[in-house]
Design a protein around this motif. Structure first.
Motif, PDB file in Angstrom:
ATOM      1  N   ALA A   1       0.739  -1.127  -0.031  1.00 21.17           N
ATOM      2  CA  ALA A   1       0.102  -0.046  -0.077  1.00 21.17           C
ATOM      3  C   ALA A   1       0.973   1.227   0.087  1.00 21.17           C
ATOM      4  O   ALA A   1       0.645   2.133  -0.459  1.00 21.17           O
ATOM      5  CB  ALA A   1      -0.928   0.037   1.132  1.00 21.17           C
ATOM      6  N   LEU A   2       1.887   1.276   0.950  1.00 15.09           N
ATOM      7  CA  LEU A   2       2.887   2.328   1.093  1.00 15.09           C
ATOM      8  C   LEU A   2       3.514   2.530  -0.578  1.00 15.09           C
ATOM      9  O   LEU A   2       3.645   3.876  -0.832  1.00 15.09           O
ATOM     10  CB  LEU A   2       3.705   2.429   1.956  1.00 15.09           C
ATOM     11  N   LEU A   3       3.952   1.613  -0.999  1.00 15.87           N
ATOM     12  CA  LEU A   3       4.672   1.721  -2.206  1.00 15.87           C
ATOM     13  C   LEU A   3       3.738   2.064  -3.327  1.00 15.87           C
ATOM     14  O   LEU A   3       4.041   2.979  -4.296  1.00 15.87           O
ATOM     15  CB  LEU A   3       5.302   0.404  -2.859  1.00 15.87           C
ATOM     16  N   GLN A   4       2.700   1.848  -3.181  1.00 23.76           N
ATOM     17  CA  GLN A   4       1.497   2.227  -4.388  1.00 23.76           C
ATOM     18  C   GLN A   4       1.391   3.588  -4.051  1.00 23.76           C
ATOM     19  O   GLN A   4       0.911   4.320  -5.131  1.00 23.76           O
ATOM     20  CB  GLN A   4       0.271   1.215  -4.398  1.00 23.76           C
ATOM     21  N   GLN A   5       1.394   3.944  -2.874  1.00 27.27           N
ATOM     22  CA  GLN A   5       0.797   5.665  -2.748  1.00 27.27           C
ATOM     23  C   GLN A   5       2.208   6.182  -3.179  1.00 27.27           C
ATOM     24  O   GLN A   5       1.776   7.497  -3.422  1.00 27.27           O
ATOM     25  CB  GLN A   5       0.543   5.766  -0.957  1.00 27.27           C
ATOM     26  N   ALA A   6       3.113   5.886  -2.896  1.00 28.25           N
ATOM     27  CA  ALA A   6       4.387   6.604  -3.362  1.00 28.25           C
ATOM     28  C   ALA A   6       4.377   6.816  -4.791  1.00 28.25           C
ATOM     29  O   ALA A   6       4.351   5.992  -5.451  1.00 28.25           O
ATOM     30  CB  ALA A   6       5.587   6.167  -2.784  1.00 28.25           C
ATOM     31  N   GLU A   7       4.190   8.050  -5.387  1.00 29.34           N
ATOM     32  CA  GLU A   7       4.147   8.444  -6.494  1.00 29.34           C
ATOM     33  C   GLU A   7       5.715   8.078  -7.376  1.00 29.34           C
ATOM     34  O   GLU A   7       6.899   8.275  -6.761  1.00 29.34           O
ATOM     35  CB  GLU A   7       4.091   9.946  -6.696  1.00 29.34           C
ATOM     36  N   ASP A   8       5.480   7.387  -8.369  1.00 29.22           N
ATOM     37  CA  ASP A   8       6.710   6.824  -9.145  1.00 29.22           C
ATOM     38  C   ASP A   8       7.277   8.221  -9.965  1.00 29.22           C
ATOM     39  O   ASP A   8       6.637   8.389 -11.108  1.00 29.22           O
ATOM     40  CB  ASP A   8       6.254   5.837 -10.075  1.00 29.22           C
ATOM     41  N   ALA A   9       8.098   8.940  -9.195  1.00 29.03           N
ATOM     42  CA  ALA A   9       8.357  10.481 -10.027  1.00 29.03           C
ATOM     43  C   ALA A   9       8.530  10.368 -11.474  1.00 29.03           C
ATOM     44  O   ALA A   9       8.124  11.091 -12.246  1.00 29.03           O
ATOM     45  CB  ALA A   9       9.401  10.992  -8.979  1.00 29.03           C
ATOM     46  N   PRO A  10       9.551   9.440 -11.765  1.00 33.04           N
ATOM     47  CA  PRO A  10       9.867   9.213 -13.273  1.00 33.04           C
ATOM     48  C   PRO A  10       8.707   9.259 -14.157  1.00 33.04           C
ATOM     49  O   PRO A  10       8.722   9.845 -15.199  1.00 33.04           O
ATOM     50  CB  PRO A  10      11.077   8.450 -13.354  1.00 33.04           C
ATOM     51  N   LEU A  11       8.066   8.077 -13.525  1.00 31.45           N
ATOM     52  CA  LEU A  11       6.839   7.828 -14.644  1.00 31.45           C
ATOM     53  C   LEU A  11       5.766   8.891 -14.493  1.00 31.45           C
ATOM     54  O   LEU A  11       5.275   9.198 -15.576  1.00 31.45           O
ATOM     55  CB  LEU A  11       6.002   6.557 -14.028  1.00 31.45           C
ATOM     56  N   ARG A  12       5.568   9.634 -13.332  1.00 35.71           N
ATOM     57  CA  ARG A  12       4.517  10.658 -13.390  1.00 35.71           C
ATOM     58  C   ARG A  12       4.988  11.868 -14.276  1.00 35.71           C
ATOM     59  O   ARG A  12       4.163  12.386 -15.135  1.00 35.71           O
ATOM     60  CB  ARG A  12       4.430  11.103 -11.804  1.00 35.71           C
ATOM     61  N   ARG A  13       6.325  12.087 -14.234  1.00 40.31           N
ATOM     62  CA  ARG A  13       6.991  13.077 -15.178  1.00 40.31           C
ATOM     63  C   ARG A  13       6.821  12.768 -16.533  1.00 40.31           C
ATOM     64  O   ARG A  13       6.401  13.554 -17.208  1.00 40.31           O
ATOM     65  CB  ARG A  13       8.479  13.200 -14.891  1.00 40.31           C
ATOM     66  N   ALA A  14       6.964  11.653 -17.098  1.00 35.17           N
ATOM     67  CA  ALA A  14       6.616  11.010 -18.351  1.00 35.17           C
ATOM     68  C   ALA A  14       5.248  11.200 -18.659  1.00 35.17           C
ATOM     69  O   ALA A  14       4.749  10.800 -19.784  1.00 35.17           O
ATOM     70  CB  ALA A  14       7.185   9.848 -18.626  1.00 35.17           C
ATOM     71  N   GLY A  15       4.261  11.124 -17.841  1.00 37.11           N
ATOM     72  CA  GLY A  15       2.732  11.077 -17.969  1.00 37.11           C
ATOM     73  C   GLY A  15       2.249   9.737 -17.958  1.00 37.11           C
ATOM     74  O   GLY A  15       1.245   9.665 -18.540  1.00 37.11           O
ATOM     75  N   LEU A  16       3.102   8.894 -17.410  1.00 38.82           N
ATOM     76  CA  LEU A  16       2.606   7.333 -17.261  1.00 38.82           C
ATOM     77  C   LEU A  16       2.253   6.979 -15.745  1.00 38.82           C
ATOM     78  O   LEU A  16       2.764   7.655 -14.773  1.00 38.82           O
ATOM     79  CB  LEU A  16       3.831   6.626 -17.677  1.00 38.82           C
ATOM     80  N   HIS A  17       1.187   6.031 -15.885  1.00 34.89           N
ATOM     81  CA  HIS A  17       0.989   5.562 -14.526  1.00 34.89           C
ATOM     82  C   HIS A  17       1.920   4.299 -14.657  1.00 34.89           C
ATOM     83  O   HIS A  17       2.155   3.704 -15.549  1.00 34.89           O
ATOM     84  CB  HIS A  17      -0.532   4.959 -14.408  1.00 34.89           C
ATOM     85  N   ARG A  18       2.059   3.580 -13.375  1.00 32.46           N
ATOM     86  CA  ARG A  18       2.952   2.407 -13.239  1.00 32.46           C
ATOM     87  C   ARG A  18       2.264   1.183 -14.138  1.00 32.46           C
ATOM     88  O   ARG A  18       2.998   0.512 -14.792  1.00 32.46           O
ATOM     89  CB  ARG A  18       2.822   1.865 -11.785  1.00 32.46           C
ATOM     90  N   THR A  19       0.824   1.082 -14.216  1.00 35.09           N
ATOM     91  CA  THR A  19       0.203  -0.112 -14.749  1.00 35.09           C
ATOM     92  C   THR A  19       0.612   0.095 -16.436  1.00 35.09           C
ATOM     93  O   THR A  19       0.779  -0.823 -17.195  1.00 35.09           O
ATOM     94  CB  THR A  19      -1.162  -0.090 -14.546  1.00 35.09           C
ATOM     95  N   GLU A  20       0.704   1.439 -16.765  1.00 35.12           N
ATOM     96  CA  GLU A  20       1.056   1.681 -17.989  1.00 35.12           C
ATOM     97  C   GLU A  20       2.523   1.412 -18.604  1.00 35.12           C
ATOM     98  O   GLU A  20       2.722   0.648 -19.582  1.00 35.12           O
ATOM     99  CB  GLU A  20       0.732   3.123 -18.676  1.00 35.12           C
ATOM    100  N   PHE A  21       3.286   1.647 -17.554  1.00 37.49           N
ATOM    101  CA  PHE A  21       4.590   1.358 -17.893  1.00 37.49           C
ATOM    102  C   PHE A  21       4.916   0.012 -17.870  1.00 37.49           C
ATOM    103  O   PHE A  21       5.801  -0.735 -18.565  1.00 37.49           O
ATOM    104  CB  PHE A  21       5.869   2.134 -16.762  1.00 37.49           C
ATOM    105  N   ASP A  22       4.078  -0.757 -17.096  1.00 37.48           N
ATOM    106  CA  ASP A  22       4.217  -2.278 -16.909  1.00 37.48           C
ATOM    107  C   ASP A  22       3.920  -2.819 -18.256  1.00 37.48           C
ATOM    108  O   ASP A  22       4.659  -3.811 -18.889  1.00 37.48           O
ATOM    109  CB  ASP A  22       3.412  -3.079 -16.007  1.00 37.48           C
TER     110      ASP A  22
END
Length: 183
Positions: A51-72
């Motif tokens: 839960a904590l890891l999911q709450q932590a924004e993935d900064a590089p992905l966010r800057r690229a306009g992506l969600h973790r699931t899209e990057f996956d």
């Protein structure tokens, strides 16, 4: 690991965890003395970490306009080096078919993936990375790994290796019993 170094039971150092799950376990033991909370302690900590890891924004992905699931999804296409069907992508990313379809639509609109009909079965689509998608994944991967290293920086050396091994063993057992064999 969150522990305290001080006298513990029996005079040795206190290595018991002091986290939110430890508090919950102390409360359960007060209500039900003698109950074995071991399974709950493990699963509770895994769930809390997730839960904590999911709450932590993935900064590089966010800057690229992506969600973790899209990057996956993009990562699955890049690491397999193949074109995949949406069903294959769902299996590779442990996602539902509907979720993959929604994510692929967004990635296609962003110019990161292309879909084409299968030559043998027009009902099936094949998904590939565009050159822009490949470049994005290749550029983001080192940044994302560096970010994840910072997130995990409290674990070093043998602790990190031990956790990796134990989690790998647990995951293998759970996949074998609950999730079926991986292709």
């Amino acid at each position: 690991m969150t522990t305290t170094e001080g006298p513990g039971p029996g005079g040795g150092p206190d290595r018991s965890p002091h986290d939110t799950v430890a508090t919950v376990m102390r409360q359960w033991r007060a209500v039900h003395p003698g109950i074995d909370t071991g399974p709950m302690e493990i699963i509770g900590r895994i769930n809390r970490c997730a839960a904590l890891l999911q709450q932590a924004e993935d900064a590089p992905l966010r800057r690229a306009g992506l969600h973790r699931t899209e990057f996956d999804l993009l990562g699955a296409l890049r690491r397999t080096g193949d074109e995949l069907t949406p069903g294959e992508l769902a299996r590779e990313t442990f996602s539902s078919g509907a979720a993959v379809t929604k994510r692929l639509r967004r990635l296609q609109e962003s110019g990161l993936v292309e879909r084409r009909a299968d030559t043998r079965d027009r009902r099936v689509s094949r998904v590939t990375l565009t050159p822009r998608g490949r470049s994005l994944v290749d550029g983001l991967l080192p940044e994302q790994l560096a970010y994840e290293s910072v997130v995990l920086s409290g674990l070093v050396g043998e602790d990190r290796d031990r956790l990796t091994a134990v989690l790998g063993e647990l995951l293998g057992q759970l996949e074998g019993r609950l999730g079926g064999p991986r292709p």
